[in-house]
Enzyme design. Structure first.
Site, PDB file in Angstrom:
ATOM      1  N   HIS A 245     -10.319  37.298  27.885  1.00  6.99           N
ATOM      2  CA  HIS A 245      -9.868  36.737  29.169  1.00  6.99           C
ATOM      3  C   HIS A 245      -9.813  37.823  30.243  1.00  6.99           C
ATOM      4  O   HIS A 245      -9.653  37.533  31.417  1.00  6.99           O
ATOM      5  CB  HIS A 245      -8.493  36.079  28.995  1.00  6.99           C
TER       6      HIS A 245
ATOM      7  N   ASP B  97     -27.763  23.545  26.024  1.00  6.55           N
ATOM      8  CA  ASP B  97     -28.845  23.120  25.122  1.00  6.55           C
ATOM      9  C   ASP B  97     -29.687  24.336  24.726  1.00  6.55           C
ATOM     10  O   ASP B  97     -30.418  24.884  25.533  1.00  6.55           O
ATOM     11  CB  ASP B  97     -29.700  22.071  25.852  1.00  6.55           C
TER      12      ASP B  97
END
Length: 441
Positions: free
Chosen positions: A162, A382
């Protein structure tokens, strides 16, 4: 002999070209310094039919494709294979990204029907939340786990530090990696804007831990609530009026805030202090709020906490009242607020956030925090065998925190909410909430 399960391989993936010397010390921004010492976890699930069409029975070819394309894309996202050296520098030394390949004796359909937190955690390459700040995290900026299910489906679990990534950064990286895997070379990708955040928000000589004191001794439980697109439309109509039309995120967050607060008020035992006031905080992506606005490919923690003023809750509190307070709170993070962050007035902003956190710890006041990943393109990732059938995160296991994500159709919202065990037991019977949401038992 039966099939073997567990970790098949562990490998360190390095960039396909070494990082040039002039890029080897990456400065974190001031906003990165404020980010919690957690990881941003994301899980992408792909169906057996898509995977088998792509790789037949040879999953090792799919695994190799992921590793090769990861190596290529890391040349653009060079800090992701470095190591955090102090609170403001990543040493981009090409130490690499951990890549784990594992096999699990479970069906993907079991997870999709009812995702359980402990199972989802097993699909990640490392524990995402270090709730003991004194335990320094020495592992890499990023790690990956490819998990095979019995049915032939797969999950890709990725954890980002983070300190350099928010949800927008994670989505941007994953889509760039996927495009590389599909054969779009780095030259065809929109290049990530790596230095922009540290130029706009230079690092400061500060040490802030926004999460200190958040971990209590009470037992917590996390549940997933699903709001369909039609339910959200009904909810927005219920809350709205001619002068006020809440957004989808505002409507869902407000209902969760109100329902959680009612559950807390109901579950107070005799002798415990009554809840008299409540507040809410919400993370706000500030890329589009800056002038000029920043690209979604700007890397780093380009978000801020919006913190509400307190609402008195001794009597009945209306949904619209809370929704209007939510709108007002998020609206505070505007151009003027951002200018303060960029100037010497940043201290005021940090003190206000710290003050709100301390206030929420007081007796009689109940604070709730929400973060929204709605709209980030996780369902577009994808790699060459189709888009995910499910995308999820692992919510922070700290009480009174909620995380919102889009559903696959883009119209609904999935909310992971963590409350004390006692409050959750009440929340599960909240008629108003159940009118709009379903939840996993």
């Amino acid at each position: 002999m039966g099939e073997e399960y567990g970790i098949i391989s562990k490998e360190t993936i390095k960039p396909s070209f070494p990082t040039p010397i002039h890029l080897q010390h990456f400065k974190l921004s001031f906003l990165d310094q404020l980010a919690p010492s957690f990881r941003v976890p994301i899980l992408l699930f792909y169906s057996a039919s898509d995977v088998t069409t792509f790789a037949a029975t040879d999953i090792s070819a799919l695994s190799q494709k992921l590793k090769t394309s990861l190596s290529e894309v890391l040349t653009l996202y060079y800090p992701f294979c470095g190591r955090l050296r102090d609170s403001s520098i990543i040493e981009c030394n090409d130490e690499g990204v951990l890549f784990i390949h594992s096999k699990l004796p479970i069906e993907l359909s079991n997870i999709l029907k009812n995702p359980q937190l402990h199972t989802l955690c097993e699909l990640l390459p490392c524990p995402p939340y270090n709730l003991q700040p004194q335990q320094r995290d020495t592992s890499g900026i990023m790690a990956v786990q490819l998990s095979q299910f019995k049915c032939g489906g797969i999950a890709l679990g990725v954890c980002f530090s983070h300190k350099i990534a928010d949800a927008s950064t994670a989505a941007s990286f994953l889509n760039a990696w996927a495009a590389t895997s599909r054969g779009h070379g780095n030259g065809n990708l929109v290049p990530p804007l790596m230095e922009e955040a540290s130029l706009l928000f230079p690092p400061r000589n500060i040490s802030v831990d926004m999460t200190s004191g958040m971990v209590g001794q009470e037992k917590t439980v996390t549940k997933r609530f699903i709001f369909s697109g039609s339910s959200i439309s009904r909810l927005r109509q219920t809350i709205g009026c001619p002068s006020f039309n809440p957004s989808r995120v505002e409507a869902v967050t407000t209902l969760l805030w109100k329902s959680s607060l009612e559950a807390a008020k109901e579950s107070i035992d005799c002798g415990e202090e009554k809840i008299v006031a409540s507040g809410v905080s919400h993370t706000v992506n500030i890329r589009s709020r800056m002038v000029p606005s920043l690209s979604k490919h700007s890397i780093g923690n380009i978000w801020q906490y919006a913190v509400s003023s307190l609402v008195e809750v001794e009597g009945e509190v209306g949904l619209r009242d809370l929704a209007e307070r939510m709108r007002e709170t998020i609206g505070k993070v505007d151009g003027d607020y951002i200018k303060k962050l960029q100037s010497d007035e940043f201290v005021e902003v940090v003190e206000a956030i710290e003050g709100a956190r301390r206030l929420a710890e007081q007796k009689g006041i109940r604070g709730y925090g929400f973060t929204s990943w709605v709209g980030f393109e996780f369902y577009e990732v994808d790699f060459g065998w189709g888009k995910p059938i499910y995308a999820s995160t692992i919510p922070v296991p700290i009480k009174n925190l909620g995380t919102l994500m889009s559903t696959k159709d883009g119209d609904g919202i999935e909310a992971w909410l963590t409350l004390t065990t006692r409050d959750m037991a009440r929340l599960e019977h909240n008629a108003e909430l159940l009118n709009f949401a379903s939840f996993d038992s």
